[in-house]
Design an enzyme around this catalytic site. Structure first.
Site, mmCIF file in Angstrom:
data_model
loop_
_atom_site.group_PDB
_atom_site.id
_atom_site.type_symbol
_atom_site.label_atom_id
_atom_site.label_comp_id
_atom_site.label_asym_id
_atom_site.label_seq_id
_atom_site.Cartn_x
_atom_site.Cartn_y
_atom_site.Cartn_z
ATOM 1 N N ASP A 256 20.094 49.611 41.526
ATOM 2 C CA ASP A 256 18.752 49.669 40.944
ATOM 3 C C ASP A 256 17.723 49.270 41.996
ATOM 4 O O ASP A 256 18.028 48.536 42.944
ATOM 5 C CB ASP A 256 18.647 48.771 39.716
ATOM 6 C CG ASP A 256 18.922 47.305 40.031
ATOM 7 O OD1 ASP A 256 19.984 47.016 40.605
ATOM 8 O OD2 ASP A 256 18.064 46.451 39.718
ATOM 9 N N GLU B 212 19.992 44.295 39.129
ATOM 10 C CA GLU B 212 19.711 43.106 39.932
ATOM 11 C C GLU B 212 18.227 42.793 39.992
ATOM 12 O O GLU B 212 17.823 41.626 40.042
ATOM 13 C CB GLU B 212 20.269 43.302 41.349
ATOM 14 C CG GLU B 212 20.362 42.035 42.175
ATOM 15 C CD GLU B 212 19.110 41.753 42.993
ATOM 16 O OE1 GLU B 212 19.026 40.677 43.600
ATOM 17 O OE2 GLU B 212 18.202 42.620 43.020
#
Length: 471
Positions: free
Chosen positions: A89, A152
């Site tokens: 991400d 994250e």
């Protein structure tokens, strides 16, 4: 056996770059509006995860996708497991890019794209390090597992879910920070300051918005203001242009009608762990508006942002400043501002990176004491992480520092940062690269890049490190 790790990397440069470019084309920003059972953080993070796992499948590793939250790529044998943690991400690309953030471009030896340095480039380096060891058929006494995350940059819900289903590795590192090593990380907590949205003055704040994530310094901010007279609106626009001229920001003002003005400010983005390197567009805009005759919740919102948050990176004005001899100073980033008179309330999201010796409770008490009179309510949000430290005499730390020193010729020392990495997921977990001391840090900024030289050098270091830790 003496292995020329850099030679092995050089033989695979084209493959590394081609796979990384393909991965960077995936727009893996979290999108809550598109969350489904199949895409727990939206389609982008899911697709990034699947793309990374597909390389492991192609290359003959054991792979597992854990419900599109996270997954892993594994090889080797043994009772212990070395864990490597990366994430697919990325933070929102935002504005001000010179190129398409999801169409990778190489310029002056730099690979430019969102995620190139945080964390797809370093993750690809670690993956190819594993691939080299596997292709050389080197003997291992431990399993090596590359855990691939997809949340994250937000709430770490990926790892919460992953560890509900999978056993944690015994020790390991995350290629998501800088060399020579990060063996300590400050605590990380976000506290939302909620304020009313009433308007009772001669100027009315209709909307005020700035920032995209709590871990990014807001690059852009906007405010919609109405005045009683056209003359007041004209005077504001003139004053705003003067304000821009003497401060390190840019912006525009547009009259929607005779008494309505939309102000926009562009600052400088930075990682929320280092807010002192950015120019917070939202607090600069609040600083301009705070001198006008707003009242009620609008005035409270603007004044708190201007008088207690603007240019205060260490929580001094809020009375929460703190410093630890080993971990250093607390830092504070005001990452999200949202005021809309049609909503129930407004909020400012404060993200703190705090050293050992203080706590979220202490921070909230200090904030309440400093600005409680402005009718605020405090809410702790996000994924709260307490301070983390692995002693420098731990064999994991000493081994990684030895590898770094041998490959660079530079002395390796322990470091403690405000950023939060997956290294802290393990009791014996650290962050290791992939930025070098002379690298330019563009994480969370427009035109993010990773130097190709750094990419290939980090791959060689990771290969050597993984082999020493798992052989």
């Amino acid at each position: 056996m003496a292995i020329d790790w850099q030679k092995e990397v050089d033989a695979r440069k084209d493959d590394i770059l081609n796979d990384l470019k393909e991965l960077l084309k995936v727009r893996s920003e979290r999108e809550d509006s598109k969350i489904t059972a199949d895409a727990p953080f939206g389609p982008g993070p899911r697709d990034g995860l699947k793309q990374m796992l597909s390389y492991g499948q192609r290359d003959g590793f054991t792979t597992k996708n854990v419900d599109n939250y996270a997954g892993h790529i594994e090889f080797g044998q043994g009772e212990e497991t070395l864990g490597i943690f990366g994430h697919m991400d990325v933070v929102p690309a935002g504005d001000d890019w010179q190129t398409d953030p999801y169409d990778p471009v190489i310029k002056d030896g730099k690979l430019i794209a969102r995620g190139s340095s945080d964390d797809k480039g370093p993750s690809m380096a670690a993956y190819y390090a594993m691939k080299i060891i596997k292709e050389l058929d080197l003997p291992l006494s431990k399993k090596v597992r590359f855990v691939v995350g997809s949340d994250e940059e937000s709430g770490w819900g990926d790892m919460d879910h992953y560890f509900e289903k999978e056993t944690a590795p015994d020790f390991g590192f995350s290629p998501d920070a800088e060399f020579p090593i990060i063996n300590g990380e400050k605590g990380n907590v976000s506290i939302q300051v909620h304020i009313g949205v009433s308007n009772e003055g001669n100027y009315t704040l209709k909307k005020f918005q700035g920032g995209l994530r709590d871990n990014m310094v807001p690059t852009n901010a906007s405010a919609k203001v109405t005045t009683i007279t056209a003359e007041q609106a004209d005077a504001m626009t003139i004053a705003f242009n003067e304000y821009l001229g003497i401060n390190p920001i840019s912006g525009t003002s547009v009259k929607e009608d005779d008494t309505t003005v939309i102000f926009q400010v562009a600052g400088k983005g930075s990682h929320g762990a280092s807010p002192q390197f950015g120019h917070n567009a939202a607090t600069w805009l609040a600083g301009f508006l705070d001198k006008y005759d707003f009242a009620g919740g609008a005035q409270n919102f603007l004044h708190v942002a201007s008088a207690y948050i603007h240019e205060d990176f260490y929580g001094e004005k809020l009375g929460v400043a703190f410093e630890d001899p080993k971990m250093g100073k607390l830092t504070m980033n005001a990452g999200i501002f949202d005021f809309d008179e049609e909503k129930e309330d407004a909020f400012i999201n404060l993200n703190f990176r705090y050293p050992q010796g203080t706590s979220s409770e202490t921070l909230q008490a200090g904030i309440k004491n400093a600005i409680g009179r402005y009718d605020v309510t405090l809410v702790e949000g996000g994924h709260h992480m307490i301070p983390h430290y692995v002693p420098q005499e731990d064999p994991l730390v000493t081994t990684l520092l030895d590898v770094y020193e041998e490959h660079t010729g530079e002395k390796g020392e322990e470091q403690i940062i405000g950023g939060g990495t997956y290294g802290r997921l393990l009791e014996r977990g650290v962050a290791f690269g992939a930025m070098f001391p002379d690298s330019v840090d563009t994480m969370h900024q427009a035109d993010e890049f990773m130097s190709l030289d750094d990419l290939y050098k980090a791959t060689a270091i990771y290969a050597d490190a993984i082999y020493r830790l798992a052989k």
